[in-house]
Design an enzyme around this catalytic site. Structure first.
Site, PDB file in Angstrom:
ATOM      1  N   ASP A 170      21.506  88.567  92.067  1.00 51.57           N
ATOM      2  CA  ASP A 170      19.938  88.268  91.581  1.00 51.57           C
ATOM      3  C   ASP A 170      19.357  89.499  90.929  1.00 51.57           C
ATOM      4  OD1 ASP A 170      17.710  86.662  91.249  1.00 51.57           O
ATOM      5  OD2 ASP A 170      17.022  87.075  93.141  1.00 51.57           O
ATOM      6  N   HIS A 171      18.572  89.332  90.142  1.00 60.11           N
ATOM      7  CA  HIS A 171      17.629  90.321  89.626  1.00 60.11           C
ATOM      8  C   HIS A 171      16.382  90.608  90.270  1.00 60.11           C
ATOM      9  CE1 HIS A 171      19.617  89.322  85.528  1.00 60.11           C
ATOM     10  NE2 HIS A 171      20.201  90.561  86.019  1.00 60.11           N
ATOM     11  N   PHE A 198      14.313  85.013  90.213  1.00 60.71           N
ATOM     12  CA  PHE A 198      14.811  84.003  90.244  1.00 60.71           C
ATOM     13  C   PHE A 198      15.979  83.679  89.300  1.00 60.71           C
ATOM     14  CE2 PHE A 198      10.047  84.105  89.898  1.00 60.71           C
ATOM     15  CZ  PHE A 198       9.669  83.902  91.324  1.00 60.71           C
ATOM     16  N   HIS A 199      16.884  84.439  89.515  1.00 58.38           N
ATOM     17  CA  HIS A 199      18.184  84.529  88.866  1.00 58.38           C
ATOM     18  C   HIS A 199      19.379  84.524  89.794  1.00 58.38           C
ATOM     19  CE1 HIS A 199      15.849  86.599  85.232  1.00 58.38           C
ATOM     20  NE2 HIS A 199      15.778  85.335  85.379  1.00 58.38           N
ATOM     21  N   PRO A 200      19.530  83.731  90.841  1.00 54.02           N
ATOM     22  CA  PRO A 200      20.558  83.912  91.740  1.00 54.02           C
ATOM     23  C   PRO A 200      21.956  83.340  90.967  1.00 54.02           C
ATOM     24  CG  PRO A 200      19.192  82.192  92.432  1.00 54.02           C
ATOM     25  CD  PRO A 200      18.526  82.811  91.405  1.00 54.02           C
TER      26      PRO A 200
END
Length: 560
Positions: free
Chosen positions: A315-316, A495-497
């Site tokens: 994630d980011h 919010f980039h899982p």
């Protein structure tokens, strides 16, 4: 969890009655999840009329004002009607803080509640994918991005113009403060990226967003709803899949709840999981496919031990500084009733103004050291500020009462990885999510570089005259130890899982092969952000939709 042979099943304390119809519903393809990839796949698989397709979505309709209105994601951020509202485990390197993870639970999935920034990714991302899975290099995926796009910007042969997904250049609509940000970036030594999705990615830019004439262009709006007119496509909302059904090692269908009844649907060809980086590994594990120790601890029978299911979570992680401004910002447009009225009139007059845009209007990509193959930092400039509150304590993201703006960033290629694990055989129990942020020195050093860059930008001649005060972290926070303490206490997910069912060749380190087929299982594929071999440089929605396009090609090529 549902078990065969009974006419009722208890899920999360609720008794559901199993449909006793002797013949289960049958379709050629069953798609689990109507999100970014699932919506694309449903459209493409049903287009010819030759194949029957069932889409099962746990959430409800996307026909809600704050879903369709671009700025409305501040309202959907905590809205359980469209949002899974996950929380992670306490993260050791983040002062044992819990991270709040909104994920879409609605037609369109997270594309219906995200910030709409459209990023294809860097060429080097797909070089890494190609190494893990043949057929996923830049030359393979770039045509798919063009096929997706209906580019609303300066004509360019490198951009698609006939696709379902409207991608908008916001240059003529962005807040005036964005120009000051671009000037500041130039003073700080960053080049200008005129189109980061077609030309060189590196540089400061204004973000392109997925909107159509002022409205959100989610995957559901672009792909799914046009296809729902077809008689061979059935989309069923309010349908949470409980488990995948098997005959030996062949996936034959799914069991799911709908309106208080447990039902079954059979797939003549294949079942495709498009439930996302959290729910796809969760469903795999609930169905007996996953790490043996995880399944046994949760009370699930092991159908096939698969150590990589739910592992390699990427994630980011972002951080930002908030500045109080000497000039008006979007806080004045979105806070007081007068500003809201003006914004509403602008939108009604032609789909323009702040209601038609994302909060993340400026940004860019850069390499922290010149020898890198691609950017390792992504930037954000928001002409609005909002003080982040503990998870669940606010009904929405609301602007601060003073004029302010955000300067933010995240490392593009983190090396810290986490996991998603079920803790119960009950499908309604949220899985344990441990993102393991900042576990590596590489990631910690990049966060420090990012914080120093934010200060460099705020000290430029372009921004200094409009900064009344750095609200947080505040100028008393200066050295690396203080900055790292601020990051640990305040950094947040972007919010980039992804990567929890990643592609690869080996069942011990990956979950699906280059054709998205689950290792060792027939009739089952996965197509969503979970299959990314590595996290892309930038926002993940466009790559997830591209995966839907690629999956459709692969499935149709293998169609009986």
């Amino acid at each position: 969890m549902a078990a065969g042979g009974s006419d009722a099943v208890r899920v999360d304390g609720i008794v559901y009655h199993r449909c006793m119809n002797s013949s289960d519903m049958q379709f050629d393809y069953i798609i689990v999840g109507a999100g970014s990839a699932g919506s694309v796949l449903a459209n493409r698989l049903s287009a010819s009329g030759r194949h029957s397709v069932l889409v099962l979505e746990a959430g409800g309709s996307d026909q809600r004002l704050y879903v369709q209105l671009p700025i409305g994601y501040g309202k959907t951020y905590y809205d359980e009607r469209v949002n899974w509202k996950y929380h992670t485990e306490p993260v050791p390197q983040m002062d044992k803080r819990v991270s709040y993870w909104p994920r879409g639970r609605v037609l369109g999935g997270s594309s219906a509640i995200n910030a709409m920034v459209y990023v294809r990714g860097h060429v080097s991302d797909y070089r890494q994918w190609q190494e893990a899975a043949p057929g996923w290099g830049w030359e393979d995926v770039e045509p798919l991005f063009r096929r997706m796009e209906r580019w609303q910007g300066k004509p360019d042969t490198r951009r698609g113009t006939q696709g379902p997904l409207s991608v908008t250049d916001i240059s003529s609509q962005a807040h005036p403060l964005c120009q000051r940000y671009l000037q500041a970036a130039e003073e700080a030594g960053l080049p200008r990226a005129s189109d980061y999705n077609a030309g060189p990615m590196e540089g400061a830019t204004l973000y392109q967003i997925t909107t159509d004439r002022g409205w959100r262009a989610s995957a559901a709006r672009a792909y799914l709803r046009p296809a729902m007119r077809r008689s061979n496509l059935v989309v069923q909302t309010g349908s949470q899949v409980l488990q995948i059904l098997f005959e030996d090692r062949v996936a034959t269908g799914v069991e799911y709840t709908h309106r208080g009844v447990v039902k079954r649907a059979r797939a003549r060809a294949e079942v495709i999981l498009c439930a996302g980086a959290v729910n796809s590994p969760q469903l795999m594990q609930l169905s007996g496919l996953g790490p043996q120790e995880t399944l046994q601890a949760a009370g699930v029978n092991v159908r096939q031990a698969m150590p990589a299911v739910g592992r390699h979570l990427s994630d980011h992680l972002g951080a930002d500084i908030v500045c109080r401004s000497t000039v008006p910002t979007l806080n004045q447009s979105l806070g007081p009733w007068q500003g809201k009225l003006k914004a509403a009139l602008q939108f009604l007059a032609g789909g323009k103004g702040p209601l038609a845009l994302s909060l993340n209007q400026g940004g860019g990509f850069l390499r922290s050291t010149p020898e890198l193959e691609g950017p390792d930092l992504q930037l954000y400039f928001s002409p609005v500020s909002y003080t982040r509150a503990p998870p669940g304590t606010r009904p929405l993201i609301s602007p601060d009462p003073f004029p302010g703006f955000l300067l933010g960033f995240n490392p593009c290629k983190p090396t810290s990885t986490g996991s998603v694990d079920i803790v119960s055989a009950d499908p309604r129990t949220a899985p344990r999510i441990q993102p393991n942020y900042l576990a590596t020195e590489h990631d910690r050093q990049l966060m420090l570089k990012g914080m120093h860059l934010m200060r460099k930008l705020s000290d430029t001649a372009a921004l200094q005259p409009i900064i009344e005060q750095e609200v947080y972290p505040g100028r008393t926070v200066q050295d690396d130890e203080q900055l790292m303490a601020f990051v640990r206490a305040n950094a947040w997910t972007v919010f980039h899982p992804s990567c929890t069912c990643r592609m690869g060749r080996d069942i011990n380190s990956s979950v699906v092969d280059h054709k998205l087929r689950v290792h060792g299982i027939s009739g089952l594929r996965i197509a969503d952000a979970s299959i990314f071999p590595t996290i892309p440089t930038g926002n993940t929605n466009a790559p997830a939709m591209m995966v839907g396009e690629r999956a459709a090609d692969l499935l149709l090529a293998d169609a009986p």
